[in-house]
Design a protein around this motif. Structure first.
Motif, PDB file in Angstrom:
ATOM      1  N   UNK A 296       0.838  -1.193   0.000  1.00 53.63           N
ATOM      2  CA  UNK A 296       0.000   0.000   0.000  1.00 53.63           C
ATOM      3  C   UNK A 296       0.879   1.252   0.000  1.00 53.63           C
ATOM      4  N   UNK A 297       0.569   2.195  -0.879  1.00 55.85           N
ATOM      5  CA  UNK A 297       1.370   3.414  -1.029  1.00 55.85           C
ATOM      6  C   UNK A 297       0.883   4.562  -0.157  1.00 55.85           C
ATOM      7  N   UNK A 298      -0.389   4.567   0.181  1.00 53.78           N
ATOM      8  CA  UNK A 298      -0.984   5.662   0.948  1.00 53.78           C
ATOM      9  C   UNK A 298      -2.232   5.134   1.656  1.00 53.78           C
ATOM     10  N   UNK A 299      -2.745   5.890   2.579  1.00 53.87           N
ATOM     11  CA  UNK A 299      -3.968   5.461   3.249  1.00 53.87           C
ATOM     12  C   UNK A 299      -5.060   5.230   2.211  1.00 53.87           C
ATOM     13  N   UNK A 300      -5.647   4.053   2.233  1.00 48.40           N
ATOM     14  CA  UNK A 300      -6.670   3.724   1.252  1.00 48.40           C
ATOM     15  C   UNK A 300      -7.817   2.992   1.946  1.00 48.40           C
ATOM     16  N   UNK A 301      -9.039   3.346   1.585  1.00 46.40           N
ATOM     17  CA  UNK A 301     -10.215   2.784   2.231  1.00 46.40           C
ATOM     18  C   UNK A 301     -10.585   1.440   1.597  1.00 46.40           C
ATOM     19  N   UNK A 302     -10.980   0.516   2.441  1.00 43.75           N
ATOM     20  CA  UNK A 302     -11.423  -0.800   1.986  1.00 43.75           C
ATOM     21  C   UNK A 302     -12.913  -0.742   1.670  1.00 43.75           C
ATOM     22  N   UNK A 303     -13.260  -1.068   0.432  1.00 41.38           N
ATOM     23  CA  UNK A 303     -14.659  -1.069   0.016  1.00 41.38           C
ATOM     24  C   UNK A 303     -15.175  -2.502  -0.038  1.00 41.38           C
ATOM     25  N   UNK A 304     -16.492  -2.646   0.116  1.00 40.55           N
ATOM     26  CA  UNK A 304     -17.093  -3.969   0.036  1.00 40.55           C
ATOM     27  C   UNK A 304     -17.280  -4.417  -1.399  1.00 40.55           C
ATOM     28  N   UNK A 305     -17.343  -3.461  -2.328  1.00 44.39           N
ATOM     29  CA  UNK A 305     -17.550  -3.767  -3.735  1.00 44.39           C
ATOM     30  C   UNK A 305     -16.605  -2.910  -4.582  1.00 44.39           C
ATOM     31  N   UNK A 306     -16.213  -3.380  -5.775  1.00 42.05           N
ATOM     32  CA  UNK A 306     -15.447  -2.520  -6.686  1.00 42.05           C
ATOM     33  C   UNK A 306     -16.359  -1.476  -7.319  1.00 42.05           C
ATOM     34  N   UNK A 307     -15.735  -0.424  -7.867  1.00 40.52           N
ATOM     35  CA  UNK A 307     -16.485   0.650  -8.537  1.00 40.52           C
ATOM     36  C   UNK A 307     -17.525   1.254  -7.589  1.00 40.52           C
ATOM     37  N   UNK A 308     -17.089   1.462  -6.359  1.00 45.59           N
ATOM     38  CA  UNK A 308     -17.974   1.976  -5.327  1.00 45.59           C
ATOM     39  C   UNK A 308     -17.120   2.782  -4.360  1.00 45.59           C
ATOM     40  N   UNK A 309     -17.675   3.843  -3.811  1.00 41.88           N
ATOM     41  CA  UNK A 309     -16.893   4.648  -2.867  1.00 41.88           C
ATOM     42  C   UNK A 309     -17.779   5.028  -1.699  1.00 41.88           C
ATOM     43  N   UNK A 310     -17.428   4.523  -0.524  1.00 43.67           N
ATOM     44  CA  UNK A 310     -18.221   4.755   0.672  1.00 43.67           C
ATOM     45  C   UNK A 310     -17.299   5.286   1.763  1.00 43.67           C
ATOM     46  N   UNK A 311     -17.856   6.091   2.657  1.00 42.04           N
ATOM     47  CA  UNK A 311     -17.078   6.637   3.773  1.00 42.04           C
ATOM     48  C   UNK A 311     -16.914   5.575   4.859  1.00 42.04           C
ATOM     49  N   UNK A 312     -16.270   4.490   4.481  1.00 41.54           N
ATOM     50  CA  UNK A 312     -16.058   3.381   5.391  1.00 41.54           C
ATOM     51  C   UNK A 312     -14.972   3.709   6.412  1.00 41.54           C
ATOM     52  N   UNK A 313     -15.038   3.052   7.559  1.00 35.90           N
ATOM     53  CA  UNK A 313     -14.017   3.231   8.591  1.00 35.90           C
ATOM     54  C   UNK A 313     -12.859   2.256   8.408  1.00 35.90           C
ATOM     55  N   UNK A 314     -13.022   1.317   7.504  1.00 34.59           N
ATOM     56  CA  UNK A 314     -11.959   0.333   7.274  1.00 34.59           C
ATOM     57  C   UNK A 314     -10.946   0.895   6.289  1.00 34.59           C
ATOM     58  N   UNK A 315      -9.676   0.789   6.615  1.00 34.77           N
ATOM     59  CA  UNK A 315      -8.662   1.311   5.707  1.00 34.77           C
ATOM     60  C   UNK A 315      -7.329   0.618   5.955  1.00 34.77           C
ATOM     61  N   UNK A 316      -6.445   0.741   4.978  1.00 32.47           N
ATOM     62  CA  UNK A 316      -5.064   0.281   5.100  1.00 32.47           C
ATOM     63  C   UNK A 316      -4.157   1.493   5.037  1.00 32.47           C
ATOM     64  N   UNK A 317      -2.942   1.350   5.525  1.00 29.31           N
ATOM     65  CA  UNK A 317      -2.019   2.487   5.545  1.00 29.31           C
ATOM     66  C   UNK A 317      -0.747   2.159   4.754  1.00 29.31           C
TER      67      UNK A 317
END
Length: 275
Positions: free
Chosen positions: A214-235
């Motif tokens: 992972x290059x930067x903080x990125x949010x984990x989505x439940x589906x592709x082609x979707x963007x949600x304000x999820x609390x799950x992320x990688x750093x």
């Protein structure tokens, strides 16, 4: 919102992988390609793009009564061989581009198809919806769908980052709006051809084990082609295993010391395999 999006994706996939049957109504044989310029294979064979009569369900109020058909036209015998029908999604859509490209010692027909993004999918789309279809030319000269290539290039539309866009508007920033959290990467012939020679694509084609950082903080989505304000992320620096790829998204697994294996979808651009 997620339920509506999943319903949208399931409907599209069901439509694509149903068995297409061309109209049984008598039709005059023609080599006139009306929906996109014909592609000449040799002096006897053309790929043509035509209108195919299509009756929409009564519940749909639409001025269109056709879908776009792709066919192999054999000039010497005046025969039209069906290759595929483009999906109908609120309208017949448009062939954005089509071309033959030699790949792995085989001629492949690529078709970039564009349709209106659904307004009721619960996702803030900011572009048309794109599809990349691929058809292998067989030794008998017919074209058959390549589902692995179709899955890789996938289906996608740009998705707006609503909080960031609203912040830009509130602060009167002179930038292009809307601001996209995700941009579908395969809208052009050039982008597709470049991808076919990329290291990630070749690893995926060869069924290799793919690891990414992972290059930067990125949010984990439940589906592709979707963007949600999820609390799950990688750093930055997290190591992940890539399990699937579609439309510029990676399905990943991350080994968390406390929570075990964490799964989700991330944008490929946020990893070192797509930099």
């Amino acid at each position: 919102m997620k339920k509506m999006y999943k319903t949208f994706i399931i409907a599209i996939i069901t439509l694509f992988f149903s068995q297409y049957v061309f109209s049984n109504e008598p039709e005059k044989i023609t080599n006139e390609s009306t929906e996109f310029p014909a592609i000449s294979l040799d002096n006897k064979n053309l790929i043509i793009f035509t209108k195919e009569k299509y009756s929409t369900p009564d519940i749909i109020n639409t001025p269109f009564d056709y879908r776009i058909a792709i066919s192999l036209f054999k000039k010497d015998v005046d025969k039209k061989i069906p290759i595929d029908l483009m999906p109908y999604w609120g309208g017949p859509g448009k062939i954005e581009d089509a071309f033959i490209h030699d790949f792995q010692n085989q001629s492949v027909l690529f078709v970039i198809f564009k349709a209106n993004s659904p307004e009721n999918a619960g996702v803030p789309y900011s572009s048309d919806c794109y599809f990349v279809f691929a058809y292998n030319k067989t030794s008998k000269g017919v074209f058959l769908s390549n589902e692995k290539l179709f899955n890789y290039f996938g289906i996608g539309a740009d998705v707006t980052d609503i909080p960031l866009t609203n912040e830009a508007i509130d602060n009167n920033l002179t930038i292009d709006l809307p601001i996209n959290a995700y941009t579908y990467p395969y809208k052009t012939k050039e982008a597709i051809i470049a991808t076919l020679s990329s290291n990630l694509f070749m690893q995926w084609m060869n069924n290799n084990v793919i690891k990414a950082t992972i290059l930067r903080k990125t949010k984990l989505q439940e589906e592709p082609n979707y963007y949600d304000e999820t609390k799950r992320y990688l750093i930055e620096g997290d190591k992940v295993s890539v399990k699937d790829i579609t439309a510029g998204w990676l399905a990943i697994e991350y080994q968390n010391a406390k929570k075990g294996i964490i799964k989700g979808w991330i944008m490929c651009k946020d990893t070192d395999v797509c930099k």
